[in-house]
Scaffold this motif. Structure first.
Motif, PDB file in Angstrom:
ATOM      1  N   ASP A   3      -6.295 -11.561   6.250  1.00 36.99           N
ATOM      2  CA  ASP A   3      -6.318 -10.098   6.163  1.00 36.99           C
ATOM      3  C   ASP A   3      -7.664  -9.525   6.606  1.00 36.99           C
ATOM      4  N   SER A   4      -8.706 -10.363   6.601  1.00 39.69           N
ATOM      5  CA  SER A   4     -10.023  -9.892   7.029  1.00 39.69           C
ATOM      6  C   SER A   4     -10.186  -9.921   8.540  1.00 39.69           C
ATOM      7  N   HIS A   5      -9.257 -10.586   9.230  1.00 33.02           N
ATOM      8  CA  HIS A   5      -9.321 -10.626  10.688  1.00 33.02           C
ATOM      9  C   HIS A   5      -8.885  -9.288  11.270  1.00 33.02           C
ATOM     10  N   ARG A   6      -9.277  -9.036  12.495  1.00 34.26           N
ATOM     11  CA  ARG A   6      -8.842  -7.818  13.174  1.00 34.26           C
ATOM     12  C   ARG A   6      -7.387  -7.955  13.595  1.00 34.26           C
ATOM     13  N   PRO A   7      -6.590  -6.893  13.456  1.00 33.37           N
ATOM     14  CA  PRO A   7      -6.903  -5.603  12.827  1.00 33.37           C
ATOM     15  C   PRO A   7      -6.955  -5.757  11.303  1.00 33.37           C
TER      16      PRO A   7
ATOM     17  N   ALA B 239      -2.684  -8.126   7.939  1.00 31.17           N
ATOM     18  CA  ALA B 239      -2.017  -9.398   7.688  1.00 31.17           C
ATOM     19  C   ALA B 239      -1.342  -9.433   6.320  1.00 31.17           C
ATOM     20  N   ARG B 240      -1.984  -8.865   5.290  1.00 28.05           N
ATOM     21  CA  ARG B 240      -1.409  -8.930   3.945  1.00 28.05           C
ATOM     22  C   ARG B 240      -0.074  -8.169   3.863  1.00 28.05           C
TER      23      ARG B 240
ATOM     24  N   PHE C 265      -7.219   2.230   8.050  1.00 28.27           N
ATOM     25  CA  PHE C 265      -8.016   3.466   7.991  1.00 28.27           C
ATOM     26  C   PHE C 265      -8.771   3.617   9.307  1.00 28.27           C
ATOM     27  N   PRO C 266      -8.581   4.738   9.990  1.00 33.74           N
ATOM     28  CA  PRO C 266      -7.641   5.816   9.648  1.00 33.74           C
ATOM     29  C   PRO C 266      -6.204   5.394   9.943  1.00 33.74           C
ATOM     30  N   ALA C 267      -5.262   6.016   9.265  1.00 28.03           N
ATOM     31  CA  ALA C 267      -3.852   5.671   9.436  1.00 28.03           C
ATOM     32  C   ALA C 267      -3.404   5.973  10.861  1.00 28.03           C
TER      33      ALA C 267
ATOM     34  N   GLU D 265      -1.472  -5.355  18.357  1.00 29.60           N
ATOM     35  CA  GLU D 265      -2.186  -5.456  17.083  1.00 29.60           C
ATOM     36  C   GLU D 265      -1.358  -6.218  16.047  1.00 29.60           C
ATOM     37  N   VAL D 266      -0.053  -5.992  16.025  1.00 31.44           N
ATOM     38  CA  VAL D 266       0.789  -6.726  15.079  1.00 31.44           C
ATOM     39  C   VAL D 266       0.805  -8.204  15.441  1.00 31.44           C
ATOM     40  N   ARG D 267       0.843  -8.488  16.721  1.00 29.38           N
ATOM     41  CA  ARG D 267       0.854  -9.902  17.129  1.00 29.38           C
ATOM     42  C   ARG D 267      -0.492 -10.572  16.827  1.00 29.38           C
ATOM     43  N   LEU D 268      -1.582  -9.814  16.868  1.00 31.27           N
ATOM     44  CA  LEU D 268      -2.868 -10.374  16.442  1.00 31.27           C
ATOM     45  C   LEU D 268      -2.828 -10.745  14.960  1.00 31.27           C
ATOM     46  N   ALA D 269      -2.227  -9.879  14.147  1.00 33.19           N
ATOM     47  CA  ALA D 269      -2.107 -10.192  12.722  1.00 33.19           C
ATOM     48  C   ALA D 269      -1.211 -11.406  12.508  1.00 33.19           C
TER      49      ALA D 269
END
Length: 785
Positions: A309-313, A317-318, A351-353, A360-364
């Motif tokens: 969850d600390s990875h970008r974005p 991840a959580r 943040f910001p929403a 970005e989702v695939r990075l997570a």
């Protein structure tokens, strides 16, 4: 620890049974009526493979049981019993089975390699049936459409090979959950040319061969795993550091893999990770208040997810893991988790929403995979271990919420193709919907949240898709479960039939809602309108007695009665009922609630049907303004009203007004649904039709040319919608050629498009398919009934 296989969704369509026990004779349910399916062979390019054998886990270790399995599974030519690997979650059963499947396939002696390798997800009967049906389609030129019959054809081949050929086969059932459900699907045992491996968390001794007891790694195996992982990560360590770490993790392969991934990501020493592990274990009760477990996976999962969850974005991840845990552990389509509803849900947690991009989702997802929380297999499916999912569902920060469940349901609907039939994607979506149906949080089924604000469309997507798949028995069960669930939501503890009448509201063709009796349909009894009306009237009487006249469900039933009046042709009676209902809804829930606004829309539909177009147009304009204020410009009911207003303006003699409304509708749909969504494409077709009637034939032709190209790309050249737009385009081209030969002044002002009576502008009569015409008005009930 991937299971790496695909779910299936076949079911018994005609109660054909393939047998009764693992050593049953040749199945009797195989097709024989006039078609020799069994001997109609395909030219086969041996060997063939069905399903996905999981990739080897990082730092895979040979297990103590491996020698026994090598001896038993090897040596084609001698009979061998089925091999059952039984043990708790996370001990490495799937990886052990996958290792031996790969070892047999790569045997140095060609005559010892299986010629048919089948890997099936055995968590449900559907998974086994689907894999068997796929194998049959590779083996035979003619295969029944029904998955159960196709599965029976393959099972018959296992029992009695064609022309006496003794092809070598290996069948793997991964994660067998209910032995009784697949009792008639077992391959024949003790065959010289056949082998079988089963993995399960259950005791199969009453139903099958005695299992091998699979436990965690031995001390040697665990130490070897840790040494290999830490050397690769460049982390210094000693044997004295590895022993307590392996012991703290109970030698579980899943816990060890997550721990080493976390250590590699932060370059932590074994001693530092162990100290962190113990601190977090001491706080486990606060994080998992309702999960009475001592599994170390609860802690390794929590630490790994924090890191991911600390990875970008950051912060994605959580909540993404929380969504994945709600779905099928074996095959969650990646299309779902990168869909717009999911990206919007995840973006609200940043943040910001914002709405996240697919990248970005695939990075997570990549971060989750890096920490051994999920794996991604081809073709575009996400796999999560059952124990990882359990930890996610139990943790205070990732357990299910109403918003998450509705986001998942929205994502499933967003990618669900209108023509799924028995496609792989359609099958996976139905499988994931079935898993979502069973998820709970505490004592609450999260499924029940999907009808708190009106029955969610995904509930009917899963059921209605069974029509095209001919999965009748499963469909009846599905509607029965849905009936019971809605009944208990209405009044906990009540009898389902006492309150629901077994009636539901769902989207019909083109988005228009339909009220029907699904159970009556699927059991073969036609639910005529008089029968439906009697059932609703009985239901209304019971609800008045139990709930009172102002309960929302009582008002919902009154809405159903008004709708049935309209369907029966009693438009005047329907208008009267809708008006009275509208007065009560305004009093009980308010004028700005979706229920009230929807009833106003359906009243306008009835007014238009009665011939009072002016009133319908005036009412719809006022309704549209209120919906934009209270529901938003992109709400489905707002879009339906905009569609209806365009249609009625056109029918009332204002095609230019219809074009203006439809241009606005298309723009909103392209933004909200996407340019390739079937609803967007339908609105573009309607727009082109009204452009032609508004004397803009050239613009209509250009619009239809672009639409045909897009529909061919998205839906296929032979899709009925594509053909409809193609026919409309050809008619307009013929008319434009005819007009080009005339003097412009000779053209009749109304002669510039396909007319409602089918007469073309050149005076000829070309057959007009009514499906090519603009779609009519839509009822507004997606968030009501």
């Amino acid at each position: 620890m991937s299971s790496g296989h695909e779910h299936g969704n076949g079911t018994n369509a005609e109660d054909h049974h393939l047998g009764t026990c693992p050593d049953h004779p040749v199945p009797t349910g195989t097709p024989t009526s006039g078609t020799d399916f069994h001997t109609s062979r395909n030219p086969v390019n041996w060997p063939i493979s069905v399903g996905l054998v999981p990739e080897p886990a990082d730092h895979h270790r040979r297990r103590a049981l491996s020698d026994t399995l090598d001896t038993t599974l090897g040596g084609f030519g001698s009979p061998a019993p089925h091999q059952v690997l039984a043990g708790a979650s996370g001990v490495g059963k799937t990886q052990l089975a996958a290792h031996h499947a790969r070892a047999l396939s790569g045997h140095p002696v060609p005559s010892q390699r299986p010629e048919v390798l089948l890997w099936a997800d055995a968590a449900t009967r559907d998974g086994v049936v689907f894999a068997y049906a796929q194998a049959a389609r590779q083996l035979f030129a003619r295969v029944p459409d029904d998955p159960e019959l196709a599965a029976g054809q393959f099972l018959s081949w296992l029992h009695e090979p064609v022309d006496g050929e003794e092809r070598r086969w290996l069948v793997v059932w991964d994660d067998l959950t209910d032995p009784t459900e697949v009792a008639d699907l077992w391959p024949p045992p003790e065959r010289a040319h056949g082998r079988m491996i089963v993995t399960t968390r259950h005791d199969l001794s009453p139903h099958g061969p005695l299992p091998h007891d699979v436990r965690g790694f031995s001390d040697t195996e665990a130490h070897g795993f840790l040494r290999s992982a830490l050397v690769e990560a460049g982390i210094a360590h000693t044997d004295d550091e590895l022993r307590p770490l392996a012991a703290a993790l109970d030698h579980l392969p899943l816990a060890l893999s997550q721990a080493t991934a976390h250590m590699a990501d932060l370059q932590l020493s074994p001693a530092a990770y162990l100290a962190l592990f113990h601190r977090r274990a001491a706080e486990r009760r606060a994080s998992f208040p309702h999960w009475d477990t001592d599994s170390p996976v609860a802690v390794t999962w929590e630490l790994a997810l924090e890191r991911a969850d600390s990875h970008r974005p950051e912060g994605v991840a959580r909540p993404l893991m929380g969504l994945i845990a709600l779905l099928d552990s074996a095959a969650t389509p990646e299309q779902v988790v990168v869909s717009r509803p999911i990206r919007t849900y995840l973006g609200r947690r940043t943040f910001p929403a914002r709405t996240l991009t697919r990248h970005e989702v695939r990075l997570a997802l990549a971060s989750l995979e890096r920490l051994n929380l999920v794996t991604r297999d081809t073709p575009l499916v996400i796999v999560a271990h059952l124990l990882t999912q359990r930890a996610t569902l139990e943790h205070t920060r990732t357990r299910p919420t109403r918003e998450a469940v509705r986001a998942i349901a929205d994502g499933l609907v967003d990618v669900w193709p209108d023509t799924a039939r028995d496609s792989a994607l359609g099958r996976r979506l139905r499988s994931n919907t079935a898993v979502l149906r069973e998820r709970t949080t505490g004592r609450v089924r999260v499924w029940s949240w999907l009808w708190e604000e009106g029955i969610h469309p995904v509930l009917f997507r899963a059921g209605s898709g069974l029509d095209t798949s001919r999965q009748v028995e499963w469909a009846v069960t599905y509607w029965e479960v849905l009936t019971e669930a809605v009944a208990h939501t209405l009044e906990p503890g009540g009898h389902p039939a006492e309150h629901t009448g077994h009636f539901f509201r769902h989207g019909g063709q083109g988005g228009a809602p339909v009220i029907t009796d699904p159970l009556a349909y699927w059991t073969g009894a036609t639910a005529d309108l008089s029968q439906a009306q009697r059932a609703f009237e009985d239901l209304h009487e019971r609800q008045l007695r139990v709930l009172g006249p102002d309960h929302l469900d009582t008002l919902r039933t009154r809405h159903g009665l008004a709708y049935l009046r309209a369907q029966a042709g009693d438009t005047a009676g329907a208008i009267t009922r809708y008006r009275r209902l509208l007065e009560d809804l305004t009093r009980v829930v308010g004028a700005d609630r979706v229920e009230t606004l929807s009833t106003r829309g359906n009243l306008a539909v009835c007014q238009a049907e009665s011939g009072d177009l002016d009133t319908a147009v005036h009412a719809s304009r006022a309704l549209l303004a209120d919906q934009r204020d209270h529901l938003g410009p992109d709400h489905p009911n707002t879009l339906s009203t905009l569609h209806n207003l365009a249609h009625w303006r056109g029918v009332a003699g204002d095609p230019e007004g219809a074009v203006d409304e439809l241009r606005e509708l298309v723009a909103v749909q392209e933004e909200v649904l996407g340019p390739d969504h079937p609803g967007t494409l339908t609105s573009r077709h309607n727009l082109a039709c009204w452009q032609a009637r508004a004397h803009d034939a050239d613009g209509a032709v250009s619009a239809l040319e672009a639409l045909v190209a897009d529909r061919s790309r998205v839906q296929g050249h032979e899709h009925p919608d594509t053909l409809s737009s193609q026919r409309q385009l050809e008619r307009l081209r013929r008319e434009r050629r005819t007009r080009a030969r005339r003097h412009p002044s000779d053209r009749d002002p109304d002669d510039s498009g396909a007319r409602e009576d089918g007469t073309n502008g050149n005076g000829g009569n070309h057959e007009v398919d009514p499906n090519d015409e603009p779609t009519g008005p839509q009822a507004l009930n997606q968030s009501w009934i």
